[in-house]
Motif scaffolding. Structure first.
Motif, PDB file in Angstrom:
ATOM      1  N   SER A  50       0.832  -1.205   0.000  1.00  0.00           N
ATOM      2  CA  SER A  50       0.000   0.000   0.000  1.00  0.00           C
ATOM      3  C   SER A  50       0.867   1.256   0.000  1.00  0.00           C
ATOM      4  CB  SER A  50      -0.915   0.018   1.233  1.00  0.00           C
ATOM      5  OG  SER A  50      -0.169   0.293   2.394  1.00  0.00           O
ATOM      6  N   GLY A  60      -3.296  -6.831   7.033  1.00  0.00           N
ATOM      7  CA  GLY A  60      -4.643  -6.719   7.582  1.00  0.00           C
ATOM      8  C   GLY A  60      -5.363  -8.060   7.551  1.00  0.00           C
ATOM      9  N   VAL A 106       2.741  -4.864  11.452  1.00  0.00           N
ATOM     10  CA  VAL A 106       2.005  -3.604  11.348  1.00  0.00           C
ATOM     11  C   VAL A 106       0.491  -3.852  11.398  1.00  0.00           C
ATOM     12  CG1 VAL A 106       1.710  -1.493   9.969  1.00  0.00           C
ATOM     13  CG2 VAL A 106       3.886  -2.700   9.906  1.00  0.00           C
TER      14      VAL A 106
HETATM   15  P1  NAD Z   1      -4.180  -2.073   2.468  1.00  0.00           P
HETATM   16  O1  NAD Z   1      -5.450  -2.870   2.485  1.00  0.00           O
HETATM   17  O2  NAD Z   1      -4.126  -0.781   1.751  1.00  0.00           O
HETATM   18  O3  NAD Z   1      -3.019  -2.991   1.851  1.00  0.00           O
HETATM   19  C1  NAD Z   1      -2.900  -4.339   2.176  1.00  0.00           C
HETATM   20  C2  NAD Z   1      -1.821  -4.970   1.331  1.00  0.00           C
HETATM   21  O4  NAD Z   1      -1.746  -6.351   1.670  1.00  0.00           O
HETATM   22  C3  NAD Z   1      -2.068  -4.905  -0.179  1.00  0.00           C
HETATM   23  O5  NAD Z   1      -0.938  -4.347  -0.794  1.00  0.00           O
HETATM   24  C4  NAD Z   1      -2.251  -6.359  -0.614  1.00  0.00           C
HETATM   25  O6  NAD Z   1      -1.578  -6.653  -1.844  1.00  0.00           O
HETATM   26  C5  NAD Z   1      -1.604  -7.133   0.508  1.00  0.00           C
HETATM   27  N1  NAD Z   1      -2.269  -8.416   0.712  1.00  0.00           N
HETATM   28  C6  NAD Z   1      -3.591  -8.670   0.836  1.00  0.00           C
HETATM   29  N2  NAD Z   1      -3.809  -9.997   1.014  1.00  0.00           N
HETATM   30  C7  NAD Z   1      -2.596 -10.577   1.006  1.00  0.00           C
HETATM   31  C8  NAD Z   1      -2.166 -11.917   1.131  1.00  0.00           C
HETATM   32  N3  NAD Z   1      -3.018 -12.913   1.316  1.00  0.00           N
HETATM   33  N4  NAD Z   1      -0.843 -12.155   1.066  1.00  0.00           N
HETATM   34  C9  NAD Z   1       0.049 -11.163   0.890  1.00  0.00           C
HETATM   35  N5  NAD Z   1      -0.306  -9.862   0.763  1.00  0.00           N
HETATM   36  C10 NAD Z   1      -1.608  -9.591   0.821  1.00  0.00           C
HETATM   37  O7  NAD Z   1      -3.761  -1.919   4.004  1.00  0.00           O
HETATM   38  P2  NAD Z   1      -2.731  -0.879   4.712  1.00  0.00           P
HETATM   39  O8  NAD Z   1      -3.347   0.452   4.822  1.00  0.00           O
HETATM   40  O9  NAD Z   1      -1.381  -1.026   4.094  1.00  0.00           O
HETATM   41  O10 NAD Z   1      -2.710  -1.517   6.173  1.00  0.00           O
HETATM   42  C11 NAD Z   1      -2.207  -2.832   6.391  1.00  0.00           C
HETATM   43  C12 NAD Z   1      -2.459  -3.236   7.823  1.00  0.00           C
HETATM   44  O11 NAD Z   1      -1.729  -2.352   8.671  1.00  0.00           O
HETATM   45  C13 NAD Z   1      -3.923  -3.121   8.275  1.00  0.00           C
HETATM   46  O12 NAD Z   1      -4.193  -4.138   9.204  1.00  0.00           O
HETATM   47  C14 NAD Z   1      -3.968  -1.767   8.957  1.00  0.00           C
HETATM   48  O13 NAD Z   1      -4.993  -1.714   9.946  1.00  0.00           O
HETATM   49  C15 NAD Z   1      -2.611  -1.737   9.605  1.00  0.00           C
HETATM   50  N6  NAD Z   1      -2.103  -0.383   9.872  1.00  0.00           N
HETATM   51  C16 NAD Z   1      -1.577  -0.167  11.095  1.00  0.00           C
HETATM   52  C17 NAD Z   1      -1.082   1.080  11.423  1.00  0.00           C
HETATM   53  C18 NAD Z   1      -0.486   1.288  12.784  1.00  0.00           C
HETATM   54  O14 NAD Z   1      -0.364   2.394  13.240  1.00  0.00           O
HETATM   55  N7  NAD Z   1      -0.064   0.239  13.458  1.00  0.00           N
HETATM   56  C19 NAD Z   1      -1.113   2.116  10.488  1.00  0.00           C
HETATM   57  C20 NAD Z   1      -1.614   1.865   9.215  1.00  0.00           C
HETATM   58  C21 NAD Z   1      -2.106   0.591   8.916  1.00  0.00           C
END
Ligand code: NAD
Length: 280
Positions: A164, A207, A226
């Motif tokens: 992402s 996620g 994360v």
């Molecule tokens: P997003 O949905 O934009 O991106 C998810 C990514 O995961 C995509 O690039 C996708 O290709 C990949 N993906 C999906 N299924 C997959 C699989 N089976 N195998 C491999 N890759 C796979 O999510 P995001 O905004 O990047 O957030 C990711 C996670 O991080 C979420 O759980 C979100 O809540 C968390 N997050 C946490 C914080 C924090 O402060 N700790 C901040 C931002 C996001």
């Protein structure tokens, strides 16, 4: 072997303390403005926490709350006024926005010099080209945690799961800038387990609860989780099967209490950085 648990709360508190000490030496208070549109309950909590942390570190911080019915044009006008306000060093528009407002239009309207969320395409481009930039907060937090764990990055094989714009891509760029050998994995990666098993550093940002199994982790690897997933019981878990990974990892972040607490501290760090760059 049981892994070192990387305490994000402690690392974030230490960073906030360093920032507060730095701010106390400045002839001005870094100005942070957060804009929240509507009453999304999670956003209300996040924004309140940001405000409190900023105030505790000596920032000039304020939140502007706009009604759910705010139009895109009205929100863009608010952003432009903040761009033009000399007391404002950092602007953060809290997402998610109501469906009738385009997130991209709002990101593009924020002055890159005040873009403390690091999402403007100019900052993303600077980061990708290896130039100094305002970096998204969560990825910056990941780098602080790797430093706190003492994980060597030069030449290390690192796998970032998730691509992402908010997390995966900037994490990969930062690891590359730190001389790691970076693999970006995603939903179309053919053998995710094999990619992980080769890595000394695994960053999971997907996620999906428990996607990364313990036997995917190389002995002694550092694992930064994360992911935030809320189970049916209301409990938060990460993307890594934590109990399994504990036996193999050299160091690992818990969820909650790992990456999460870093995000606000890095927002404050970016605001100080933006203030110093803008005010010379
Ligand atoms: P997003 O949905 O934009 O991106 C998810 C990514 O995961 C995509 O690039 C996708 O290709 C990949 N993906 C999906 N299924 C997959 C699989 N089976 N195998 C491999 N890759 C796979 O999510 P995001 O905004 O990047 O957030 C990711 C996670 O991080 C979420 O759980 C979100 O809540 C968390 N997050 C946490 C914080 C924090 O402060 N700790 C901040 C931002 C996001």
């Amino acid at each position: 072997m049981s892994a070192l648990i990387i305490d994000g709360k402690q690392v974030a508190a230490a960073l906030r303390e360093r920032l507060a000490a730095q701010v106390a030496t400045l002839p001005f208070k870094p100005g942070l403005r957060v804009v929240r549109v509507g009453e999304d309950p999670a956003s209300v909590v996040y924004v309140r926490n940001k405000d409190r942390a900023a105030a505790a570190c000596g920032f000039d911080s304020a939140t502007q709350v706009l009604p759910e019915t705010t139009t895109e044009a009205e929100l863009l006008a608010v952003v432009r006024a903040l761009n033009d306000d000399p007391a404002v060093d950092g602007i953060l528009v809290q997402f998610p926005l109501p469906a009738h407002i385009r997130q991209e239009a709002v990101i593009n309207a924020i002055s890159p010099a005040k873009d403390v969320d690091g999402l403007h395409p100019i900052n993303a481009g600077l980061l990708a080209s290896g130039a100094p930039a305002l970096v998204p907060c969560t990825p910056q937090g990941v780098m602080h945690l790797l430093a706190a764990a003492g994980t060597p990055l030069k030449g290390a094989r690192a796998v970032v799961i998730g691509r992402s714009v908010l997390v995966g891509r900037p994490v990969a760029q930062l690891l590359l800038a730190a001389d790691a050998t970076v693999t970006m994995a995603h939903s179309r990666t053919l053998d995710l387990a094999a990619e992980c098993r080769r890595a000394e550093v695994v960053v999971a940002a997907v996620g999906r609860a428990g996607l990364v199994r313990g036997d995917w982790i190389a002995q002694g690897a550092t694992v930064i989780d994360v992911g935030i997933n809320r189970g049916a019981d209301g409990k938060l878990t990460g993307d890594v099967a934590y109990a399994e990974a504990l036996d193999r990892a050299g160091a690992i972040t818990p969820v909650p209490g790992g990456v999460g607490p870093m995000t606000i501290a890095c927002l404050l760090e970016n605001t100080v950085k933006a203030a110093l760059a803008r005010r010379g």
